[in-house]
Design a protein around this motif. Structure first.
Motif, PDB file in Angstrom:
ATOM      1  N   GLN A  39       0.844  -1.187   0.000  1.00  0.00           N
ATOM      2  CA  GLN A  39       0.000   0.000   0.000  1.00  0.00           C
ATOM      3  C   GLN A  39       0.880   1.239   0.000  1.00  0.00           C
ATOM      4  O   GLN A  39       1.596   1.502   0.970  1.00  0.00           O
ATOM      5  N   ALA A  40       0.811   1.962  -1.095  1.00  0.00           N
ATOM      6  CA  ALA A  40       1.552   3.209  -1.219  1.00  0.00           C
ATOM      7  C   ALA A  40       0.765   4.330  -0.537  1.00  0.00           C
ATOM      8  O   ALA A  40      -0.455   4.224  -0.371  1.00  0.00           O
ATOM      9  N   PRO A  41       1.445   5.394  -0.155  1.00  0.00           N
ATOM     10  CA  PRO A  41       0.760   6.508   0.512  1.00  0.00           C
ATOM     11  C   PRO A  41      -0.407   7.042  -0.313  1.00  0.00           C
ATOM     12  O   PRO A  41      -0.248   7.342  -1.492  1.00  0.00           O
ATOM     13  N   GLY A  42      -1.562   7.111   0.310  1.00  0.00           N
ATOM     14  CA  GLY A  42      -2.740   7.648  -0.351  1.00  0.00           C
ATOM     15  C   GLY A  42      -3.384   6.748  -1.372  1.00  0.00           C
ATOM     16  O   GLY A  42      -4.297   7.178  -2.088  1.00  0.00           O
ATOM     17  N   LYS A  43      -2.935   5.510  -1.441  1.00  0.00           N
ATOM     18  CA  LYS A  43      -3.479   4.583  -2.444  1.00  0.00           C
ATOM     19  C   LYS A  43      -4.015   3.327  -1.782  1.00  0.00           C
ATOM     20  O   LYS A  43      -3.753   3.047  -0.616  1.00  0.00           O
ATOM     21  N   GLU A  44      -4.770   2.564  -2.549  1.00  0.00           N
ATOM     22  CA  GLU A  44      -5.311   1.316  -2.037  1.00  0.00           C
ATOM     23  C   GLU A  44      -4.234   0.244  -1.994  1.00  0.00           C
ATOM     24  O   GLU A  44      -3.250   0.294  -2.737  1.00  0.00           O
ATOM     25  N   ARG A  45      -4.459  -0.709  -1.143  1.00  0.00           N
ATOM     26  CA  ARG A  45      -3.548  -1.839  -1.057  1.00  0.00           C
ATOM     27  C   ARG A  45      -3.692  -2.705  -2.305  1.00  0.00           C
ATOM     28  O   ARG A  45      -4.811  -2.955  -2.775  1.00  0.00           O
ATOM     29  N   LYS A  46      -2.554  -3.163  -2.829  1.00  0.00           N
ATOM     30  CA  LYS A  46      -2.564  -3.936  -4.069  1.00  0.00           C
ATOM     31  C   LYS A  46      -1.748  -5.211  -3.952  1.00  0.00           C
ATOM     32  O   LYS A  46      -0.772  -5.275  -3.197  1.00  0.00           O
ATOM     33  N   SER A  85      16.195  -3.958  -8.326  1.00  0.00           N
ATOM     34  CA  SER A  85      15.984  -2.777  -9.182  1.00  0.00           C
ATOM     35  C   SER A  85      14.826  -1.929  -8.668  1.00  0.00           C
ATOM     36  O   SER A  85      13.947  -1.510  -9.428  1.00  0.00           O
ATOM     37  N   LEU A  86      14.840  -1.671  -7.381  1.00  0.00           N
ATOM     38  CA  LEU A  86      13.748  -0.917  -6.773  1.00  0.00           C
ATOM     39  C   LEU A  86      13.730   0.525  -7.268  1.00  0.00           C
ATOM     40  O   LEU A  86      14.775   1.123  -7.515  1.00  0.00           O
ATOM     41  N   GLN A  87      12.517   1.031  -7.381  1.00  0.00           N
ATOM     42  CA  GLN A  87      12.298   2.390  -7.858  1.00  0.00           C
ATOM     43  C   GLN A  87      11.455   3.150  -6.841  1.00  0.00           C
ATOM     44  O   GLN A  87      10.766   2.549  -6.021  1.00  0.00           O
ATOM     45  N   PRO A  88      11.496   4.473  -6.880  1.00  0.00           N
ATOM     46  CA  PRO A  88      10.713   5.253  -5.922  1.00  0.00           C
ATOM     47  C   PRO A  88       9.225   4.866  -5.895  1.00  0.00           C
ATOM     48  O   PRO A  88       8.600   4.932  -4.830  1.00  0.00           O
ATOM     49  N   GLU A  89       8.696   4.453  -7.005  1.00  0.00           N
ATOM     50  CA  GLU A  89       7.274   4.058  -7.037  1.00  0.00           C
ATOM     51  C   GLU A  89       7.003   2.748  -6.307  1.00  0.00           C
ATOM     52  O   GLU A  89       5.840   2.374  -6.122  1.00  0.00           O
ATOM     53  N   ASP A  90       8.055   2.073  -5.892  1.00  0.00           N
ATOM     54  CA  ASP A  90       7.891   0.867  -5.084  1.00  0.00           C
ATOM     55  C   ASP A  90       7.756   1.203  -3.600  1.00  0.00           C
ATOM     56  O   ASP A  90       7.534   0.293  -2.780  1.00  0.00           O
ATOM     57  N   THR A  91       7.898   2.453  -3.260  1.00  0.00           N
ATOM     58  CA  THR A  91       7.741   2.883  -1.875  1.00  0.00           C
ATOM     59  C   THR A  91       6.326   2.576  -1.396  1.00  0.00           C
ATOM     60  O   THR A  91       5.341   2.997  -2.014  1.00  0.00           O
ATOM     61  N   ALA A  92       6.241   1.829  -0.309  1.00  0.00           N
ATOM     62  CA  ALA A  92       4.947   1.399   0.206  1.00  0.00           C
ATOM     63  C   ALA A  92       5.151   0.639   1.507  1.00  0.00           C
ATOM     64  O   ALA A  92       6.280   0.284   1.854  1.00  0.00           O
ATOM     65  N   GLY A 116       2.690  -5.125   8.571  1.00  0.00           N
ATOM     66  CA  GLY A 116       3.350  -4.450   7.460  1.00  0.00           C
ATOM     67  C   GLY A 116       4.765  -4.013   7.804  1.00  0.00           C
ATOM     68  O   GLY A 116       5.109  -3.823   8.962  1.00  0.00           O
ATOM     69  N   THR A 117       5.552  -3.858   6.755  1.00  0.00           N
ATOM     70  CA  THR A 117       6.905  -3.341   6.897  1.00  0.00           C
ATOM     71  C   THR A 117       7.110  -2.261   5.836  1.00  0.00           C
ATOM     72  O   THR A 117       6.739  -2.441   4.673  1.00  0.00           O
ATOM     73  N   GLN A 118       7.684  -1.156   6.247  1.00  0.00           N
ATOM     74  CA  GLN A 118       7.831  -0.005   5.357  1.00  0.00           C
ATOM     75  C   GLN A 118       9.037  -0.175   4.445  1.00  0.00           C
ATOM     76  O   GLN A 118      10.144  -0.474   4.912  1.00  0.00           O
ATOM     77  N   VAL A 119       8.818   0.024   3.174  1.00  0.00           N
ATOM     78  CA  VAL A 119       9.898   0.073   2.186  1.00  0.00           C
ATOM     79  C   VAL A 119       9.893   1.468   1.568  1.00  0.00           C
ATOM     80  O   VAL A 119       8.872   1.913   1.046  1.00  0.00           O
ATOM     81  N   THR A 120      11.022   2.135   1.661  1.00  0.00           N
ATOM     82  CA  THR A 120      11.158   3.468   1.092  1.00  0.00           C
ATOM     83  C   THR A 120      12.324   3.467   0.121  1.00  0.00           C
ATOM     84  O   THR A 120      13.435   3.084   0.489  1.00  0.00           O
ATOM     85  N   VAL A 121      12.047   3.878  -1.103  1.00  0.00           N
ATOM     86  CA  VAL A 121      13.075   3.912  -2.141  1.00  0.00           C
ATOM     87  C   VAL A 121      13.338   5.369  -2.497  1.00  0.00           C
ATOM     88  O   VAL A 121      12.441   6.080  -2.949  1.00  0.00           O
ATOM     89  N   SER A 122      14.562   5.800  -2.289  1.00  0.00           N
ATOM     90  CA  SER A 122      14.915   7.188  -2.584  1.00  0.00           C
ATOM     91  C   SER A 122      15.492   7.307  -3.990  1.00  0.00           C
ATOM     92  O   SER A 122      16.151   6.388  -4.481  1.00  0.00           O
ATOM     93  N   SER A 123      15.243   8.443  -4.599  1.00  0.00           N
ATOM     94  CA  SER A 123      15.726   8.654  -5.974  1.00  0.00           C
ATOM     95  C   SER A 123      17.116   9.245  -5.998  1.00  0.00           C
ATOM     96  O   SER A 123      17.659   9.652  -4.980  1.00  0.00           O
TER      97      SER A 123
END
Length: 123
Positions: A39-46, A85-92, A116-123
């Motif tokens: 689940q990304a910030p402000g989005k539904e869980r996928k 190959s994580l990308q910022p859009e994988d932050t969730a 849940g566990t937080q994954v944050t990908v910085s650019s």
């Protein structure tokens, strides 16, 4: 009742890798289909990936297909998600989920969830 606990999240730079782990207890682990959702910030869980009871059937969402591998170790009551190959859009927040027997990618069909566990990908 199955209890699942995720670990392995963190901060990683774009292009990096992480391996998430999910430890299960309270049931016969090999009876459960296991899955990862996010689940990304402000989005539904996928849905992200799922693996059947013996590890022979796996399914991935398009978003991480080719960049991730789901696996399980029934002897250790654990399931893993290797992400590359994580990308910022994988932050969730990444969630582990369990469902008795039937293989499915349907979020509503999963009975047991971790915190849940937080994954944050910085650019």
């Amino acid at each position: 009742q199955v209890h699942v606990v995720e670990s392995g999240g963190g901060l990683v730079q774009a292009g990096g890798s992480l391996r998430l782990s999910c430890a299960a207890s309270g049931g016969t682990f090999s009876n459960y289909t296991m899955a990862w959702f996010r689940q990304a910030p402000g989005k539904e869980r996928k849905f992200v990936a799922a693996i059947n009871w013996n590890g022979r059937t796996k399914y991935y969402a398009d978003s991480l297909k080719g960049r991730s591998t789901i696996s399980r170790d029934n002897a250790k009551n654990a399931v893993y998600l290797q992400m590359n190959s994580l990308q910022p859009e994988d932050t969730a927040v990444y969630y582990c989920a369990a469902r008795w027997m039937q293989f499915t990618t349907n979020e509503g069909a999963y009975d047991y969830w971790g915190q849940g566990t937080q994954v944050t990908v910085s650019s």
